[in-house]
Each structure stands twice: as C-alpha cells, then as structure tokens.
Write a protein that holds these residues in place. Structure first.
Motif, PDB file in Angstrom:
ATOM      1  N   LEU A 179       4.030   3.335   7.418  1.00 51.72           N
ATOM      2  CA  LEU A 179       3.385   4.078   6.335  1.00 51.72           C
ATOM      3  C   LEU A 179       3.863   5.527   6.294  1.00 51.72           C
ATOM      4  CD1 LEU A 179      -0.321   2.797   6.441  1.00 51.72           C
ATOM      5  CD2 LEU A 179       1.394   2.342   4.681  1.00 51.72           C
ATOM      6  N   THR A 180       4.156   6.098   7.460  1.00 53.84           N
ATOM      7  CA  THR A 180       4.650   7.473   7.495  1.00 53.84           C
ATOM      8  C   THR A 180       6.062   7.545   6.938  1.00 53.84           C
ATOM      9  OG1 THR A 180       3.297   7.860   9.469  1.00 53.84           O
ATOM     10  CG2 THR A 180       4.957   9.501   8.945  1.00 53.84           C
ATOM     11  N   PHE A 181       6.915   6.577   7.282  1.00 53.25           N
ATOM     12  CA  PHE A 181       8.266   6.535   6.727  1.00 53.25           C
ATOM     13  C   PHE A 181       8.230   6.393   5.201  1.00 53.25           C
ATOM     14  CE2 PHE A 181       9.899   5.674  11.017  1.00 53.25           C
ATOM     15  CZ  PHE A 181      11.066   6.415  10.985  1.00 53.25           C
ATOM     16  N   LEU A 182       7.260   5.620   4.721  1.00 56.07           N
ATOM     17  CA  LEU A 182       7.131   5.408   3.275  1.00 56.07           C
ATOM     18  C   LEU A 182       6.259   6.469   2.608  1.00 56.07           C
ATOM     19  CD1 LEU A 182       6.558   1.520   3.322  1.00 56.07           C
ATOM     20  CD2 LEU A 182       8.658   2.742   2.692  1.00 56.07           C
ATOM     21  N   GLY A 183       5.802   7.444   3.382  1.00 53.58           N
ATOM     22  CA  GLY A 183       4.889   8.451   2.853  1.00 53.58           C
ATOM     23  C   GLY A 183       5.548   9.749   2.447  1.00 53.58           C
ATOM     24  N   TYR A 187      11.770  12.176   1.726  1.00 51.78           N
ATOM     25  CA  TYR A 187      12.016  12.328   0.289  1.00 51.78           C
ATOM     26  C   TYR A 187      10.728  12.763  -0.398  1.00 51.78           C
ATOM     27  CZ  TYR A 187       9.747   7.760   0.354  1.00 51.78           C
ATOM     28  OH  TYR A 187       8.854   6.741   0.572  1.00 51.78           O
ATOM     29  N   SER A 188      10.866  13.218  -1.618  1.00 53.17           N
ATOM     30  CA  SER A 188       9.706  13.525  -2.448  1.00 53.17           C
ATOM     31  C   SER A 188       9.386  12.300  -3.286  1.00 53.17           C
ATOM     32  CB  SER A 188      10.014  14.716  -3.363  1.00 53.17           C
ATOM     33  OG  SER A 188       9.010  14.861  -4.345  1.00 53.17           O
ATOM     34  N   GLU A 194       9.386   4.882 -11.819  1.00 51.31           N
ATOM     35  CA  GLU A 194       8.158   4.149 -12.148  1.00 51.31           C
ATOM     36  C   GLU A 194       8.371   2.659 -11.862  1.00 51.31           C
ATOM     37  OE1 GLU A 194       5.224   4.876 -13.037  1.00 51.31           O
ATOM     38  OE2 GLU A 194       5.289   6.975 -13.666  1.00 51.31           O
ATOM     39  N   PRO A 195       7.375   1.918 -11.364  1.00 47.75           N
ATOM     40  CA  PRO A 195       6.018   2.374 -11.041  1.00 47.75           C
ATOM     41  C   PRO A 195       5.849   2.772  -9.578  1.00 47.75           C
ATOM     42  CG  PRO A 195       6.087   0.003 -10.917  1.00 47.75           C
ATOM     43  CD  PRO A 195       7.505   0.443 -11.229  1.00 47.75           C
ATOM     44  N   TRP A 196       6.998   2.917  -8.843  1.00 47.43           N
ATOM     45  CA  TRP A 196       6.904   3.131  -7.403  1.00 47.43           C
ATOM     46  C   TRP A 196       6.302   4.484  -7.041  1.00 47.43           C
ATOM     47  CZ3 TRP A 196       7.121  -1.194  -5.028  1.00 47.43           C
ATOM     48  CH2 TRP A 196       7.914  -2.234  -5.527  1.00 47.43           C
ATOM     49  N   ASP A 197       6.494   5.485  -7.909  1.00 45.66           N
ATOM     50  CA  ASP A 197       5.889   6.786  -7.616  1.00 45.66           C
ATOM     51  C   ASP A 197       4.365   6.713  -7.684  1.00 45.66           C
ATOM     52  OD1 ASP A 197       5.919   6.326 -10.323  1.00 45.66           O
ATOM     53  OD2 ASP A 197       6.373   8.396 -10.868  1.00 45.66           O
ATOM     54  N   ILE A 199       2.622   3.782  -7.198  1.00 48.84           N
ATOM     55  CA  ILE A 199       2.230   2.906  -6.080  1.00 48.84           C
ATOM     56  C   ILE A 199       2.207   3.690  -4.774  1.00 48.84           C
ATOM     57  CG2 ILE A 199       2.938   0.905  -4.716  1.00 48.84           C
ATOM     58  CD1 ILE A 199       4.053  -0.326  -7.288  1.00 48.84           C
ATOM     59  N   ALA A 200       3.143   4.631  -4.620  1.00 51.35           N
ATOM     60  CA  ALA A 200       3.218   5.421  -3.389  1.00 51.35           C
ATOM     61  C   ALA A 200       1.938   6.209  -3.133  1.00 51.35           C
ATOM     62  CB  ALA A 200       4.409   6.375  -3.447  1.00 51.35           C
ATOM     63  N   LEU A 201       1.222   6.548  -4.203  1.00 52.52           N
ATOM     64  CA  LEU A 201      -0.011   7.324  -4.042  1.00 52.52           C
ATOM     65  C   LEU A 201      -1.122   6.508  -3.389  1.00 52.52           C
ATOM     66  CD1 LEU A 201      -0.080   9.241  -7.456  1.00 52.52           C
ATOM     67  CD2 LEU A 201       0.556  10.134  -5.197  1.00 52.52           C
ATOM     68  N   ALA A 202      -0.934   5.188  -3.289  1.00 53.65           N
ATOM     69  CA  ALA A 202      -1.915   4.346  -2.593  1.00 53.65           C
ATOM     70  C   ALA A 202      -1.753   4.437  -1.077  1.00 53.65           C
ATOM     71  CB  ALA A 202      -1.773   2.894  -3.040  1.00 53.65           C
ATOM     72  N   ASN A 203      -0.656   5.050  -0.633  1.00 53.50           N
ATOM     73  CA  ASN A 203      -0.397   5.229   0.794  1.00 53.50           C
ATOM     74  C   ASN A 203      -1.105   6.503   1.258  1.00 53.50           C
ATOM     75  OD1 ASN A 203       0.607   5.671   3.351  1.00 53.50           O
ATOM     76  ND2 ASN A 203       2.762   5.593   2.769  1.00 53.50           N
TER      77      ASN A 203
END
Length: 254
Positions: A179-183, A187-188, A194-197, A199-203
């Motif tokens: 989760l930290t690597f994907l957080g 990267y920013s 979209e829509p991954w930016d 979805i990333a906010l769910a982390n």
C-alpha cells in the motif's frame, strides 16, 4: 493518575531492546533507504523531470521516509508486546499495579522514540544523496510523531492479535508495504490517468505520504488538513480498540 515510575520502567526496557538490536532496527532500514536513493534518486531521478518544481530525488524523500517509518514502527511495537505473550511474562505485567495508561505510554512512547531516531538518521542519510529542505519543520515533526504513535498503537493491536510469528509479519509485509508503494511514494497520483487517480484515493497511505510531502515542500496531492484529520482519527480508533482489549482481556489472559 499515571504512575510515571512504572511508565519509565516499561519505556526504558523497550528502548534498551531497541538498542540491543540496533543492526536490524537501524542499520538495515538505513541501508535499504540508501539503495532506494542510489537507484531511484541518482540513476532514474537524473532522467526524470521535476515534479511540482521539486527535483525527483528530493520528491521521493517523504515517501521513502513513510515507507520505512510505517514498517519499522509497526514491527517494533507488535514484536514488543508479542514476545511477553509468547514467553508468558505478560502475566507479570498484568498482575503488577500498572494501569492501561502506563502500559500504553511506555510501549508506544518507546516505539515512537525509535521511529523519531530512525527518521532523523534517514534524513541525514538522504542529505548525502540529494539536496532538500523542509518548508514546515514543526508540522513535519508533529505529523511524523502522530504517524509514529498511530502505527505503534496499530502494531500493539497486531501483536496482541497474532498467535504465531507468521501472523506477526503478515500485515507489514503483505499490506503495509504494498500500500505504501502504491501510495505515491515514487510518484504523484496526479500523474495517474483516470480512473486510477480516483481509485488511488481509496488507499489510506496516500494521505500519509501526501501529508508528509506537504510539510517538506508546501504542496501535495491531498489537502494537509485531510491527511492530519485521518491520522488523528486512526489514532483515536486504535486507542479505543486497545482500551477494549484491556477491559475484556481478549488474548491477554488466554
């Protein structure tokens, strides 16, 4: 009324355990972080454009700091309470005239102190590889302290929940680190399509990395107040769970 003598005894014992395992607790994370700086900061970073006006090598410092902080704080705290349960010495603590507050302040205070020491060492290590500055040093200290205390409490819960060494390591290795690597460590999330930016906010780790990055450079993917609020809320939830555990004796008196 908190007995500070009891608190100090627990705190000192845990801190001495940390010093006895200094190689694993300090040198190993520092060496790992140094490798990240060499690979991502120097080799790859030299070919990356600046992100928000910040050199890439400096941009990843808050993420790498959070990556180490979360893993080490959780592991140290969980191991600190698991071993007394494993060896049976937990009953000495439970039978002693020591309250929940003293126990928590002692264990969590020691884990948080270890985290602050580790943070300082990593920041000094980072200065060898890249130039950086901290825009809001006071907020950086407060935020790191809140995160350290929150995940010390989380590790405390994990150490009580785990009934074997495999369970003790499953959360840090299989959940926190990915989760930290994907957080947004490297990267920013604004760079994601979209829509991954969204979805990333769910982390939840996104908010921690983003909050720490704001304290360094004054800009982040998420409003700092949101990051701070989520951290405080997580801290409160962990305190509530631990209060319930001590009240009911769940897994402590089994």
């Amino acid at each position: 009324m908190i007995s500070w003598r009891s608190t100090w005894a627990i705190y000192k014992r845990e801190l001495m355990r940390f010093l006895r395992t200094a190689f694993q607790s300090v040198l190993a994370p520092v060496l790992t972080t140094s490798l990240y700086f060499i690979v991502f900061g120097a080799a790859i970073g030299s070919r990356m454009p600046d992100l928000g006006g910040v050199e890439y090598g400096a941009f990843i410092i808050p993420g790498l700091l959070m990556l180490t902080l979360l893993g080490e704080t959780t592991s140290n705290s969980s191991f600190g309470i698991y071993m007394p349960r494993f060896t049976g010495t937990i009953y000495e603590l439970l039978s002693a005239p020591v309250g929940v507050a003293e126990t928590l302040v002692g264990f969590v205070g020691a884990a948080a102190t270890k985290s602050l020491i580790l943070t300082a060492i990593i920041l000094l290590t980072a200065a060898i590889f890249v130039d950086y500055s901290i825009a809001h040093p006071l907020w950086a200290f407060v935020f790191v302290l809140l995160v350290a205390c929150s995940f010390s409490l989380f590790g405390f819960i994990l150490g009580i929940w785990a009934d074997n060494f495999e369970k003790l390591g499953i959360i840090p290795l299989l959940f926190l680190t990915p989760l930290t690597f994907l957080g947004g460590t490297f990267y920013s999330i604004d760079m994601l399509p979209e829509p991954w930016d969204t979805i990333a906010l769910a982390n939840p780790i996104v908010y921690l990395v983003s909050g720490l990055r704001w304290t360094f450079y004054g800009s982040s993917d998420v409003d700092f107040r949101i990051s701070l609020g989520i951290t405080v809320a997580f801290l409160a939830v962990c305190v509530g769970i631990i209060a319930f555990i001590f009240k009911t004796g769940w897994r402590l008196r089994d």
